[in-house]
Write a protein that holds these residues in place. Structure first.
Motif, short mmCIF file in Angstrom:
data_model
loop_
_atom_site.label_atom_id
_atom_site.label_comp_id
_atom_site.label_asym_id
_atom_site.label_seq_id
_atom_site.Cartn_x
_atom_site.Cartn_y
_atom_site.Cartn_z
N ARG A 168 -0.17 -9.28 -3.44
CA ARG A 168 -0.33 -7.93 -3.99
C ARG A 168 -1.59 -7.27 -3.43
O ARG A 168 -2.47 -6.79 -4.17
CB ARG A 168 -0.32 -7.96 -5.51
CG ARG A 168 0.98 -8.51 -6.08
CD ARG A 168 1.02 -8.52 -7.60
NE ARG A 168 1.18 -7.18 -8.15
CZ ARG A 168 2.35 -6.52 -8.23
NH1 ARG A 168 3.45 -7.07 -7.75
NH2 ARG A 168 2.41 -5.33 -8.78
N ILE A 169 -1.64 -7.26 -2.10
CA ILE A 169 -2.80 -6.72 -1.40
C ILE A 169 -2.69 -5.20 -1.35
O ILE A 169 -1.70 -4.66 -0.83
CB ILE A 169 -2.90 -7.29 0.02
CG1 ILE A 169 -2.96 -8.83 -0.02
CG2 ILE A 169 -4.12 -6.73 0.74
CD1 ILE A 169 -2.81 -9.47 1.35
N PRO A 170 -3.67 -4.48 -1.84
CA PRO A 170 -3.62 -3.01 -1.78
C PRO A 170 -3.57 -2.52 -0.33
O PRO A 170 -4.12 -3.15 0.58
CB PRO A 170 -4.92 -2.58 -2.46
CG PRO A 170 -5.32 -3.74 -3.30
CD PRO A 170 -4.86 -4.96 -2.56
N HIS B 237 3.65 0.03 2.84
CA HIS B 237 2.57 0.93 3.24
C HIS B 237 2.89 2.38 2.91
O HIS B 237 2.02 3.13 2.48
CB HIS B 237 2.30 0.77 4.74
CG HIS B 237 1.20 1.64 5.26
ND1 HIS B 237 1.42 2.89 5.81
CD2 HIS B 237 -0.15 1.45 5.32
CE1 HIS B 237 0.28 3.42 6.19
NE2 HIS B 237 -0.70 2.57 5.90
N HIS B 238 4.11 2.78 3.13
CA HIS B 238 4.51 4.18 2.92
C HIS B 238 4.65 4.46 1.42
O HIS B 238 5.28 3.68 0.69
CB HIS B 238 5.85 4.44 3.62
CG HIS B 238 6.17 5.88 3.78
ND1 HIS B 238 6.54 6.69 2.73
CD2 HIS B 238 6.18 6.67 4.89
CE1 HIS B 238 6.77 7.91 3.17
NE2 HIS B 238 6.56 7.93 4.49
N PRO B 239 4.11 5.55 0.93
CA PRO B 239 4.15 5.83 -0.51
C PRO B 239 5.55 6.00 -1.08
O PRO B 239 5.73 5.89 -2.30
CB PRO B 239 3.34 7.12 -0.66
CG PRO B 239 3.27 7.71 0.71
CD PRO B 239 3.32 6.56 1.67
N HIS B 240 6.55 6.26 -0.22
CA HIS B 240 7.91 6.44 -0.72
C HIS B 240 8.87 5.34 -0.27
O HIS B 240 10.06 5.39 -0.58
CB HIS B 240 8.44 7.82 -0.30
CG HIS B 240 7.65 8.95 -0.89
ND1 HIS B 240 7.66 9.24 -2.24
CD2 HIS B 240 6.81 9.85 -0.30
CE1 HIS B 240 6.86 10.27 -2.47
NE2 HIS B 240 6.33 10.65 -1.32
N GLY B 241 8.35 4.34 0.47
CA GLY B 241 9.17 3.18 0.81
C GLY B 241 9.31 2.27 -0.40
O GLY B 241 8.48 2.28 -1.32
N HIS B 242 10.34 1.46 -0.40
CA HIS B 242 10.60 0.57 -1.54
C HIS B 242 9.71 -0.67 -1.49
O HIS B 242 9.41 -1.18 -0.43
CB HIS B 242 12.07 0.14 -1.53
CG HIS B 242 12.43 -0.77 -2.66
ND1 HIS B 242 12.54 -0.35 -3.95
CD2 HIS B 242 12.69 -2.11 -2.68
CE1 HIS B 242 12.85 -1.37 -4.74
NE2 HIS B 242 12.95 -2.45 -3.99
N GLY B 243 9.29 -1.14 -2.66
CA GLY B 243 8.70 -2.47 -2.76
C GLY B 243 7.27 -2.55 -3.24
O GLY B 243 6.92 -3.50 -3.93
N ASN B 244 6.42 -1.59 -2.89
CA ASN B 244 5.02 -1.65 -3.31
C ASN B 244 4.90 -0.98 -4.67
O ASN B 244 4.81 0.25 -4.78
CB ASN B 244 4.12 -0.97 -2.29
CG ASN B 244 2.64 -1.08 -2.65
OD1 ASN B 244 2.29 -1.34 -3.79
ND2 ASN B 244 1.77 -0.87 -1.67
N ASP C 2 0.49 -0.32 -5.73
CA ASP C 2 -0.23 0.90 -5.34
C ASP C 2 0.49 2.17 -5.80
O ASP C 2 -0.15 3.18 -6.05
CB ASP C 2 -0.36 0.97 -3.81
CG ASP C 2 -1.45 0.06 -3.26
OD1 ASP C 2 -2.57 0.12 -3.78
OD2 ASP C 2 -1.16 -0.71 -2.33
N TYR C 3 1.83 2.08 -5.88
CA TYR C 3 2.63 3.26 -6.16
C TYR C 3 3.57 3.00 -7.35
O TYR C 3 3.85 1.85 -7.68
CB TYR C 3 3.46 3.64 -4.93
CG TYR C 3 2.68 3.67 -3.63
CD1 TYR C 3 1.66 4.60 -3.44
CD2 TYR C 3 2.96 2.78 -2.59
CE1 TYR C 3 0.94 4.63 -2.25
CE2 TYR C 3 2.25 2.81 -1.40
CZ TYR C 3 1.23 3.73 -1.24
OH TYR C 3 0.53 3.76 -0.06
#
Length: 330
Positions: free
Chosen positions: A63-65, A156-163, A166-167
């Motif tokens: 869970r690395i920012p 990394h992308h604010p609208h990609g799935h998975g993170n 951060d988002y």
């Protein structure tokens, strides 16, 4: 991917054997998978602690920012990368195509993209596009080239799935991400590197059937002969794909492929020494081919651009075996 992906593709693609675009792929039998990116730098360790499981997922597992992971790009300088050496090794092994991670789930692009500066040309001291060099070498040596592209997960992308550290997943515009980021990058990959044999999508997760169908058609419009892997999602694609390291227990009538690791990880991980022997890998190749499939065997290069020696040794051993027994495979 869903565990029954081969079964689903076999049912829906019953007429696939009549698709002549796959003729080269059916004859190829054996390919090289390459997982390479920023994750090769931590190599399974973060802040002095070993992170369990596969190396290329370290950003997710630890869970690395984004703010902490992104600076790895400033350290990525693979000065020993040599496209000719990689292609030569594939040929020595008897492999007839290569699939490399253009963008994995961490969102870092191993190619020069106009959609982001988070790529190997703009964000690293290396400043070169290895996919350009690999494409040119593959064309010279008669090896087919494919690009792995993570169409759903992008941490990394604010609208990609998975993170979700951060988002906020519920606030993401995933449909916009597909239309305005994924498709333009796929266009770059299928426009700037000559003939591309395969687009190898992965982990479909939340992608809808409509989005999968649209991506399939989009790829075929850009390069009609480019094959789309079975992990596009929603049982769509030009051929089936097993789960990782899986071999069916019976022959499969549709076109299918088994992606396989040499040890336990895909991306380079310094503490993973659980290497499969050349004998085991040769038996897997024979087993897969005998059941109508293709064997996509992975290597995880180091941050300096070299392929680990245990991988090199095993590929050369397979190639030596194929010199005397290739007729049984090809």
């Amino acid at each position: 991917m869903e565990a029954n992906a081969i079964r689903v593709n076999e049912r829906q693609r019953a007429d696939a054997r009549s698709d002549s675009r796959l003729d080269w792929w059916r004859e190829a039998k054996f390919g090289m998978f390459i997982h390479w990116g920023l994750y090769a730098i931590p190599a399974g360790e973060w802040k002095g602690k070993l992170v369990p499981d596969i190396g290329e997922w370290i950003m997710n597992f630890a869970r690395i920012p984004v703010a902490d992971y992104e600076p790895l790009a400033r350290e990525f300088n693979p000065i020993r990368f040599d496209a000719a050496e990689w292609v030569s090794l594939a040929k020595q092994a008897g492999q007839n195509y290569i699939v490399i991670t253009a963008k994995h789930h961490d969102g870092f692009c191993l190619f020069d993209s106009q959609l982001t500066d988070y790529d190997i040309v703009d964000a690293t001291p290396f400043g070169r596009d290895p996919l350009k060099e690999l494409a040119a070498e593959c064309q010279r040596e008669g090896i087919k080239l494919g690009f792995y592209y993570s169409q759903t997960q992008d941490w990394h992308h604010p609208h990609g799935h998975g993170n979700d550290w951060d988002y906020v997943e519920e606030e993401k515009d995933f449909a916009g991400y597909v239309e305005h980021y994924v498709k333009p990058q796929v266009r770059e990959l299928l426009s700037n590197y000559g003939p591309i044999a395969i687009i190898w999508f992965d982990t479909p997760m939340r992608i809808t059937e409509e989005q999968s169908q649209s991506l399939l058609e989009f790829c075929h419009q850009l390069q009609p002969d480019c094959l789309v892997s079975g992990r596009l999602g929603n049982a769509l694609g030009d051929y089936g794909c097993t789960a990782d390291n899986l071999i069916p227990n019976r022959a499969v009538s549709a076109d299918w492929e088994s992606p396989t690791t040499m040890n336990e990880t895909w991306g380079y991980k310094k503490d993973d020494h659980d290497w499969k022997s050349p004998t085991v890998l040769i038996r897997k190749l024979v087993d897969i081919v005998s059941k109508g499939g293709n064997f996509l065997l992975n290597v995880g290069p180091k941050p300096d651009g070299t392929i680990p020696e245990p991988s090199v040794e095993r590929l050369r051993a397979i190639g030596e075996w194929l010199e005397g027994n290739g007729e049984a495979v090809y």
